[in-house]
Design an enzyme around this catalytic site. Sequence first.
Site, PDB file in Angstrom:
ATOM      1  N   PHE A   1      65.900  -4.574  29.939  1.00 11.22           N
ATOM      2  CA  PHE A   1      65.002  -3.532  31.153  1.00 11.22           C
ATOM      3  C   PHE A   1      65.405  -4.807  32.403  1.00 11.22           C
ATOM      4  O   PHE A   1      64.611  -3.652  33.271  1.00 11.22           O
ATOM      5  CB  PHE A   1      64.322  -2.860  31.083  1.00 11.22           C
ATOM      6  CG  PHE A   1      62.880  -2.783  30.237  1.00 11.22           C
ATOM      7  CD1 PHE A   1      62.334  -3.623  31.243  1.00 11.22           C
ATOM      8  CD2 PHE A   1      63.120  -2.984  29.017  1.00 11.22           C
ATOM      9  CE1 PHE A   1      60.957  -4.192  31.146  1.00 11.22           C
ATOM     10  CE2 PHE A   1      60.900  -3.298  28.860  1.00 11.22           C
ATOM     11  CZ  PHE A   1      60.552  -4.220  30.351  1.00 11.22           C
TER      12      PHE A   1
ATOM     13  N   ARG B   1      50.003   8.253  37.420  1.00 10.05           N
ATOM     14  CA  ARG B   1      51.244   8.450  36.288  1.00 10.05           C
ATOM     15  C   ARG B   1      51.527   9.780  36.255  1.00 10.05           C
ATOM     16  O   ARG B   1      52.555  10.558  35.630  1.00 10.05           O
ATOM     17  CB  ARG B   1      51.573   7.492  35.505  1.00 10.05           C
ATOM     18  CG  ARG B   1      51.947   5.901  35.619  1.00 10.05           C
ATOM     19  CD  ARG B   1      51.719   5.420  35.280  1.00 10.05           C
ATOM     20  NE  ARG B   1      52.362   3.751  35.481  1.00 10.05           N
ATOM     21  CZ  ARG B   1      52.046   2.891  34.782  1.00 10.05           C
ATOM     22  NH1 ARG B   1      51.703   2.723  34.177  1.00 10.05           N
ATOM     23  NH2 ARG B   1      52.519   1.366  35.568  1.00 10.05           N
TER      24      ARG B   1
ATOM     25  N   HIS C   1      52.120   0.018  39.507  1.00 10.02           N
ATOM     26  CA  HIS C   1      52.336  -1.233  38.671  1.00 10.02           C
ATOM     27  C   HIS C   1      50.110  -1.451  38.618  1.00 10.02           C
ATOM     28  O   HIS C   1      50.197  -1.895  39.624  1.00 10.02           O
ATOM     29  CB  HIS C   1      52.923  -2.820  39.014  1.00 10.02           C
ATOM     30  CG  HIS C   1      52.747  -3.342  38.393  1.00 10.02           C
ATOM     31  ND1 HIS C   1      53.066  -3.763  37.156  1.00 10.02           N
ATOM     32  CD2 HIS C   1      51.679  -5.130  38.374  1.00 10.02           C
ATOM     33  CE1 HIS C   1      52.296  -5.560  36.368  1.00 10.02           C
ATOM     34  NE2 HIS C   1      52.015  -5.606  37.336  1.00 10.02           N
TER      35      HIS C   1
ATOM     36  N   LYS D   1      54.411   0.698  43.821  1.00 10.80           N
ATOM     37  CA  LYS D   1      56.221   0.971  43.619  1.00 10.80           C
ATOM     38  C   LYS D   1      57.060   1.761  44.947  1.00 10.80           C
ATOM     39  O   LYS D   1      56.572   2.468  45.358  1.00 10.80           O
ATOM     40  CB  LYS D   1      57.300   1.591  42.136  1.00 10.80           C
ATOM     41  CG  LYS D   1      56.122   0.094  41.240  1.00 10.80           C
ATOM     42  CD  LYS D   1      56.441   0.370  40.213  1.00 10.80           C
ATOM     43  CE  LYS D   1      56.055  -0.162  38.635  1.00 10.80           C
ATOM     44  NZ  LYS D   1      56.565   0.308  37.327  1.00 10.80           N
TER      45      LYS D   1
ATOM     46  N   ASN E   1      57.372   4.971  37.828  1.00 11.20           N
ATOM     47  CA  ASN E   1      56.275   5.698  37.893  1.00 11.20           C
ATOM     48  C   ASN E   1      55.318   5.226  37.994  1.00 11.20           C
ATOM     49  O   ASN E   1      53.837   5.044  37.694  1.00 11.20           O
ATOM     50  CB  ASN E   1      55.740   4.735  35.518  1.00 11.20           C
ATOM     51  CG  ASN E   1      55.208   3.705  36.259  1.00 11.20           C
ATOM     52  OD1 ASN E   1      55.406   2.362  37.490  1.00 11.20           O
ATOM     53  ND2 ASN E   1      55.491   3.054  34.745  1.00 11.20           N
TER      54      ASN E   1
ATOM     55  N   ARG F   1      43.808  -0.030  34.262  1.00 14.14           N
ATOM     56  CA  ARG F   1      45.096   1.158  33.808  1.00 14.14           C
ATOM     57  C   ARG F   1      44.434   2.207  34.051  1.00 14.14           C
ATOM     58  O   ARG F   1      45.494   2.446  33.557  1.00 14.14           O
ATOM     59  CB  ARG F   1      44.711  -0.142  33.097  1.00 14.14           C
ATOM     60  CG  ARG F   1      44.532  -1.832  33.326  1.00 14.14           C
ATOM     61  CD  ARG F   1      46.912  -2.178  33.390  1.00 14.14           C
ATOM     62  NE  ARG F   1      47.233  -1.029  32.103  1.00 14.14           N
ATOM     63  CZ  ARG F   1      48.967  -1.402  32.878  1.00 14.14           C
ATOM     64  NH1 ARG F   1      49.280  -2.064  33.703  1.00 14.14           N
ATOM     65  NH2 ARG F   1      49.722  -1.377  31.849  1.00 14.14           N
TER      66      ARG F   1
ATOM     67  N   THR G   1      52.982   3.757  30.932  1.00 10.68           N
ATOM     68  CA  THR G   1      53.713   3.651  31.384  1.00 10.68           C
ATOM     69  C   THR G   1      54.536   4.569  31.993  1.00 10.68           C
ATOM     70  O   THR G   1      54.967   4.590  32.824  1.00 10.68           O
ATOM     71  CB  THR G   1      54.229   2.751  30.747  1.00 10.68           C
ATOM     72  OG1 THR G   1      53.226   1.159  30.481  1.00 10.68           O
ATOM     73  CG2 THR G   1      55.066   1.315  31.640  1.00 10.68           C
TER      74      THR G   1
END
EC number: 2.7.4.6
Length: 141
Positions: free
Chosen positions: A59, A104, A117, A11, A114, A87, A93
Amino acid sequence: MAVQRTLLVVKPDGVERGLIGEVVSRVERKGLKIVAMKMMRLTREKAEEFYSVHRDKPFFGELVEFITSGPVVAMVVEGDEAVSVVRLMIGSTDGRKAAPGTIRGDFSLDIMKNIVHASDSPESFEREFRVLFSESEIVEW
Protein backbone atom coordinates in the site's frame (compact mmCIF):
# COMPACT_ATOMS: atom_id res chain seq x y z
CA MET A 1 4.48 9.46 34.56
CA ALA A 2 6.83 10.56 31.83
CA VAL A 3 6.29 13.73 29.85
CA GLN A 4 6.57 12.83 26.17
CA ARG A 5 6.09 14.43 22.81
CA THR A 6 4.26 12.86 19.92
CA LEU A 7 3.33 13.85 16.40
CA LEU A 8 -0.30 14.20 15.36
CA VAL A 9 -1.11 14.92 11.71
CA VAL A 10 -4.54 15.80 10.37
CA LYS A 11 -4.50 14.11 6.95
CA PRO A 12 -5.92 15.62 3.73
CA ASP A 13 -9.35 14.06 4.31
CA GLY A 14 -9.55 15.59 7.79
CA VAL A 15 -8.52 19.01 6.48
CA GLU A 16 -11.00 18.80 3.59
CA ARG A 17 -13.82 17.84 5.95
CA GLY A 18 -13.09 20.75 8.30
CA LEU A 19 -11.99 18.60 11.25
CA ILE A 20 -8.83 20.49 12.26
CA GLY A 21 -10.62 22.33 15.07
CA GLU A 22 -12.24 19.12 16.30
CA VAL A 23 -8.85 17.38 16.53
CA VAL A 24 -7.23 20.37 18.28
CA SER A 25 -10.17 20.62 20.72
CA ARG A 26 -9.88 16.96 21.66
CA VAL A 27 -6.14 17.33 22.29
CA GLU A 28 -6.71 20.38 24.50
CA ARG A 29 -9.67 18.87 26.37
CA LYS A 30 -7.49 15.86 27.20
CA GLY A 31 -5.05 18.21 28.94
CA LEU A 32 -2.25 17.86 26.40
CA LYS A 33 -0.24 20.83 25.10
CA ILE A 34 0.37 21.67 21.46
CA VAL A 35 3.96 22.96 21.31
CA ALA A 36 4.24 23.25 17.51
CA MET A 37 1.71 23.29 14.68
CA LYS A 38 1.71 24.09 10.98
CA MET A 39 -0.22 23.52 7.78
CA MET A 40 1.77 22.19 4.84
CA ARG A 41 1.54 20.24 1.65
CA LEU A 42 3.95 17.31 1.66
CA THR A 43 6.14 16.75 -1.38
CA ARG A 44 6.46 13.21 -2.69
CA GLU A 45 10.00 13.08 -1.28
CA LYS A 46 8.91 14.19 2.20
CA ALA A 47 5.97 11.77 2.13
CA GLU A 48 8.22 8.85 1.14
CA GLU A 49 10.63 9.76 3.94
CA PHE A 50 7.78 10.18 6.44
CA TYR A 51 6.30 6.76 5.61
CA SER A 52 9.66 5.05 4.97
CA VAL A 53 8.81 2.27 7.46
CA HIS A 54 6.10 1.16 4.99
CA ARG A 55 8.32 1.35 1.87
CA ASP A 56 8.16 -2.42 1.21
CA LYS A 57 4.43 -2.76 1.84
CA PRO A 58 1.95 -3.12 -1.05
CA PHE A 59 0.00 0.00 0.00
CA PHE A 60 3.06 2.33 0.09
CA GLY A 61 2.38 4.01 -3.28
CA GLU A 62 -1.28 4.62 -2.49
CA LEU A 63 -0.34 6.00 0.95
CA VAL A 64 2.14 8.47 -0.57
CA GLU A 65 -0.41 9.52 -3.22
CA PHE A 66 -3.06 10.13 -0.57
CA ILE A 67 -0.91 12.08 1.90
CA THR A 68 0.32 14.37 -0.91
CA SER A 69 -3.19 14.90 -2.36
CA GLY A 70 -3.93 17.96 -0.22
CA PRO A 71 -2.75 19.97 2.76
CA VAL A 72 -2.08 18.42 6.16
CA VAL A 73 -1.85 19.99 9.60
CA ALA A 74 1.03 18.64 11.68
CA MET A 75 1.35 19.24 15.39
CA VAL A 76 3.70 18.26 18.17
CA VAL A 77 1.72 17.31 21.25
CA GLU A 78 3.27 17.19 24.73
CA GLY A 79 2.07 15.62 27.97
CA ASP A 80 2.21 12.67 30.33
CA GLU A 81 2.53 9.47 28.27
CA ALA A 82 1.57 11.53 25.19
CA VAL A 83 2.33 8.74 22.69
CA SER A 84 -0.08 6.20 24.18
CA VAL A 85 -2.68 8.81 25.20
CA VAL A 86 -2.90 10.19 21.65
CA ARG A 87 -2.98 6.67 20.14
CA LEU A 88 -5.95 5.81 22.36
CA MET A 89 -7.61 9.12 21.49
CA ILE A 90 -7.41 8.52 17.72
CA GLY A 91 -8.52 4.85 17.76
CA SER A 92 -7.80 1.89 15.51
CA THR A 93 -6.14 2.51 12.13
CA ASP A 94 -9.17 1.00 10.40
CA GLY A 95 -11.96 3.51 10.94
CA ARG A 96 -14.58 0.76 10.63
CA LYS A 97 -13.10 -0.94 13.72
CA ALA A 98 -12.30 2.18 15.75
CA ALA A 99 -14.34 2.64 18.92
CA PRO A 100 -17.01 5.33 19.08
CA GLY A 101 -15.65 8.35 20.94
CA THR A 102 -12.26 8.12 19.22
CA ILE A 103 -11.40 10.48 16.37
CA ARG A 104 -11.40 7.68 13.79
CA GLY A 105 -14.40 5.96 15.36
CA ASP A 106 -16.43 9.15 15.10
CA PHE A 107 -15.29 10.34 11.66
CA SER A 108 -13.80 7.53 9.53
CA LEU A 109 -14.99 4.47 7.66
CA ASP A 110 -11.71 3.81 5.85
CA ILE A 111 -8.26 2.42 6.58
CA MET A 112 -6.44 5.00 4.42
CA LYS A 113 -8.71 8.04 4.75
CA ASN A 114 -8.76 7.80 8.52
CA ILE A 115 -8.50 11.52 9.40
CA VAL A 116 -5.25 11.48 11.40
CA HIS A 117 -1.80 9.96 11.80
CA ALA A 118 -0.04 9.71 15.17
CA SER A 119 3.39 8.42 16.11
CA ASP A 120 3.20 4.86 17.44
CA SER A 121 6.29 5.08 19.69
CA PRO A 122 8.78 7.62 21.06
CA GLU A 123 11.26 6.36 18.45
CA SER A 124 8.77 6.90 15.62
CA PHE A 125 8.12 10.40 16.94
CA GLU A 126 11.82 11.27 16.75
CA ARG A 127 12.07 10.07 13.14
CA GLU A 128 8.79 11.66 12.00
CA PHE A 129 9.52 14.92 13.82
CA ARG A 130 12.80 15.34 11.92
CA VAL A 131 10.95 14.98 8.60
CA LEU A 132 8.32 17.65 9.33
CA PHE A 133 9.78 20.01 11.94
CA SER A 134 12.96 21.52 13.32
CA GLU A 135 13.76 22.05 17.00
CA SER A 136 13.47 25.82 16.50
CA GLU A 137 9.73 25.41 15.78
CA ILE A 138 8.99 24.06 19.27
CA VAL A 139 7.44 26.68 21.55
CA GLU A 140 7.99 25.94 25.24
CA TRP A 141 5.14 27.12 27.47
